[in-house]
Structures are given as structure tokens and as C-alpha cells.
Design an enzyme around this catalytic site. Structure first.
Site, PDB file in Angstrom:
ATOM      1  N   ASN A 191      46.930  43.497  33.401  1.00 59.30           N
ATOM      2  CA  ASN A 191      45.941  42.476  33.775  1.00 59.30           C
ATOM      3  C   ASN A 191      45.658  41.469  32.648  1.00 59.30           C
ATOM      4  OD1 ASN A 191      43.881  44.665  35.879  1.00 59.30           O
ATOM      5  ND2 ASN A 191      45.607  43.355  36.433  1.00 59.30           N
ATOM      6  N   ASP A 227      41.648  47.366  44.700  1.00 58.26           N
ATOM      7  CA  ASP A 227      42.441  46.155  44.927  1.00 58.26           C
ATOM      8  C   ASP A 227      41.841  45.322  46.059  1.00 58.26           C
ATOM      9  OD1 ASP A 227      44.476  44.379  44.540  1.00 58.26           O
ATOM     10  OD2 ASP A 227      45.958  45.503  45.697  1.00 58.26           O
TER      11      ASP A 227
HETATM   12  C1  FPP Z   1      42.323  44.057  41.631  1.00 56.05           C
HETATM   13  O1  FPP Z   1      42.069  43.103  42.633  1.00 56.05           O
HETATM   14  C2  FPP Z   1      41.100  44.280  40.859  1.00 56.05           C
HETATM   15  C3  FPP Z   1      40.997  44.078  39.518  1.00 56.05           C
HETATM   16  C4  FPP Z   1      42.123  43.632  38.699  1.00 56.05           C
HETATM   17  C5  FPP Z   1      39.728  44.259  38.808  1.00 56.05           C
HETATM   18  C6  FPP Z   1      38.782  45.303  39.298  1.00 56.05           C
HETATM   19  C7  FPP Z   1      37.434  44.976  38.775  1.00 56.05           C
HETATM   20  C8  FPP Z   1      36.266  45.150  39.410  1.00 56.05           C
HETATM   21  C9  FPP Z   1      36.172  45.846  40.698  1.00 56.05           C
HETATM   22  C10 FPP Z   1      34.968  44.635  38.855  1.00 56.05           C
HETATM   23  C11 FPP Z   1      34.649  44.915  37.434  1.00 56.05           C
HETATM   24  C12 FPP Z   1      34.687  46.355  37.071  1.00 56.05           C
HETATM   25  C13 FPP Z   1      33.619  47.134  36.751  1.00 56.05           C
HETATM   26  C14 FPP Z   1      33.828  48.551  36.370  1.00 56.05           C
HETATM   27  C15 FPP Z   1      32.254  46.644  36.767  1.00 56.05           C
HETATM   28  P1  FPP Z   1      42.926  41.765  42.648  1.00 56.05           P
HETATM   29  O2  FPP Z   1      42.191  40.742  41.847  1.00 56.05           O
HETATM   30  O3  FPP Z   1      44.330  42.032  42.198  1.00 56.05           O
HETATM   31  O4  FPP Z   1      42.896  41.396  44.173  1.00 56.05           O
HETATM   32  P2  FPP Z   1      44.042  40.675  45.029  1.00 56.05           P
HETATM   33  O5  FPP Z   1      45.185  41.634  45.122  1.00 56.05           O
HETATM   34  O6  FPP Z   1      43.382  40.447  46.353  1.00 56.05           O
HETATM   35  O7  FPP Z   1      44.388  39.397  44.329  1.00 56.05           O
END
Ligand code: FPP
Length: 241
Positions: A50, A2
Site C-alpha cells: 500500500n 477491501d
Molecule cells: C482496501 O480497500 C483497504 C485499505 C487499503 C485500507 C483499510 C483501512 C481502513 C479500513 C481504515 C483505516 C484503518 C484503521 C485501523 C482505522 P481499497 O482502497 O483497496 O478498496 P478498493 O478495492 O475498492 O479500491
């Protein structure tokens, strides 16, 4: 994993830039996990929920996943990593499945480490699907309803094919599981880090593991100290903890 969005917002960049930096962190952490001899690493890359994000962000995440699978293919195969995917894979776009499926297949005999990508994954949805499977077997006379116990349910959960999680790490400062590995999390140790995922380093992982190694896992039983002291077993206020 996250904190990608906040990482980007803090830099005045679009959220997609945070996910790109998050992909670099994935590469770092997978590499160090393999070197540390971790048996299985499950990454919560995309939840069922998501899909509700803006289409541009979903597309960017699918693109990054595709890019990751292409660029890491050789390293995964050369290092004996078995790649598995858990979640409702039928919802993934064909261009992701076209690289994901052959890599799962090509790596299935590998045994040095399992890398499980949770994609379109939800812990509740996984449990509901397992319950559906069990109900179908009962309806068709293949399963005695009395045989449905914790082990029978766990055996139908793809996330537990690598065993129960020992340690669940959440980055980005929030302290919740957000539908991750709900059934397996029953006795997992939890570690919450304020570090935003794109900034998560090898050292942060070492710290989380070092902290895990100091914990005493009781699985609902009494502690080791209490076992050598029968009186403590009777009077311990922490029984059931
Ligand atoms: C949550 O952060 C993260 C995600 C929904 C996606 C995770 C994806 C990656 C790390 C990259 C792609 C994956 C791979 C395996 C290559 P958020 O967007 O909710 O962050 P925030 O809470 O700060 O808004």
C-alpha cells in the site's frame, strides 16, 4: 478490509472518504468482536504494498489510523483489549508511532481480547524476515539448522503470536489473500463477502461466523465420520484435502 475505494467511487466521492467510512466499520467490528468473546482479531489495515498508492491516499490512511488510535484509546484500555501491531513499523510516520507505541505498552497486560493491527504488513516479507533471523542464529552458532522446522519458523512470526487464524474474512468481492497471514493461513477457513468494507455490519460478521461454525476442519486428516468407519479411512477420496 477491501472495498473502501469502490464504496467512495460509487458515491462520486474521493477514495479517502471510503477509508473514513471504513474506519467507522473498524470501530463497529472491533466492538462486536469483543462482545462476542473473540480472542484475537487481526485487521489488515495497511500492507507493505500500500505504500505504492498515491501520497495523498497514504497520508489520509495514516491520518485515519492516528485518529482511530487516539479516539479508541480509552475504550481499548477500559475493555481489557491488548493492542498489538504487526508489520514493518519502522516505515510508519512518527506521528502514528507516537500514539501507537504508548497504547501497545499501556495495553500489554490486558487479556480479554487481542486486537492486532497489520500495518505496513506483508505475509511474504514476514516470512523472509523470520528466515533472516533464523539464518543469523545459525551463523552465530546459536541454532542447529536441523532444528528449523514449522514450529521454529512459526515462533518467529509476529502474526502468529495470537495463534493460527481460524477464520479469514475478505470483504469487497475479491477472492484472494493479497499477502495476508500467508504462513498462518495454511488451515484457516476462508470467507469471502461481496459487501464493501464500509458497509460491513455486525450481521455480516455473525453470518460469517455461523458459516464457519458449520464447517468441519480436518487439518489434512480424515473427517470425524470417517474415523468411526475404518473402511472409509482407506478408501476416502478426500484424504489430504
Ligand atoms: C482496501 O480497500 C483497504 C485499505 C487499503 C485500507 C483499510 C483501512 C481502513 C479500513 C481504515 C483505516 C484503518 C484503521 C485501523 C482505522 P481499497 O482502497 O483497496 O478498496 P478498493 O478495492 O475498492 O479500491
Amino acid at each position: 478490509m477491501d472495498g473502501n475505494g469502490r464504496w467512495a467511487e460509487m458515491r462520486g466521492q474521493p477514495r479517502e472518504a471510503g477509508h473514513k467510512a471504513g474506519s467507522a466499520a473498524v470501530r463497529r467490528i472491533v466492538r462486536i468482536s469483543r462482545r462476542l468473546g473473540i480472542d484475537a482479531l487481526t485487521l489488515y489495515a495497511f500492507s507493505e504494498q500500500n505504500w505504492g498508492r498515491p501520497p495523498g491516499e497514504v497520508d489520509a490512511l495514516m491520518g485515519l489510523l492516528h485518529e482511530y488510535l487516539l479516539s479508541e484509546r480509552d475504550e481499548i484500555l477500559e475493555n481489557g483489549i491488548r493492542l498489538v501491531a504487526i508489520g514493518d513499523l519502522s516505515r510508519l510516520p512518527p506521528f502514528v508511532r507516537e500514539v501507537l507505541d504508548p497504547l501497545r505498552d499501556a495495553s500489554k497486560i490486558n487479556g480479554r481480547m487481542t486486537l492486532a493491527l497489520a500495518l505496513s504488513y506483508g505475509g511474504r516479507e514476514e516470512i523472509a524476515r523470520a528466515a533472516q533471523d533464523l539464518a543469523k542464529d545459525v551463523a552465530q552458532g546459536r541454532l542447529d539448522p536441523n532444528a528449523i522446522d514449522v514450529e521454529a519458523l512459526a515462533a518467529r512470526l509476529p502474526s502468529l503470536s495470537v495463534g493460527d487464524p481460524d477464520l479469514i474474512i475478505r470483504t469487497g468481492g475479491e477472492q484472494r489473500l493479497s499477502n495476508f497471514l500467508l504462513f498462518g493461513a495454511a488451515y484457516a477457513e476462508l470467507a469471502f463477502s461481496d459487501v464493501l468494507w464500509p458497509d460491513y455490519t455486525e450481521n455480516d460478521l455473525f453470518e460469517a461466523i455461523a458459516c464457519y461454525q458449520k464447517r468441519e476442519r480436518r487439518f489434512g486428516n480424515v473427517g470425524k465420520g470417517a474415523l468411526s468407519n475404518p473402511e472409509a479411512i482407506v478408501t476416502s477420496p478426500i484424504m489430504g484435502a
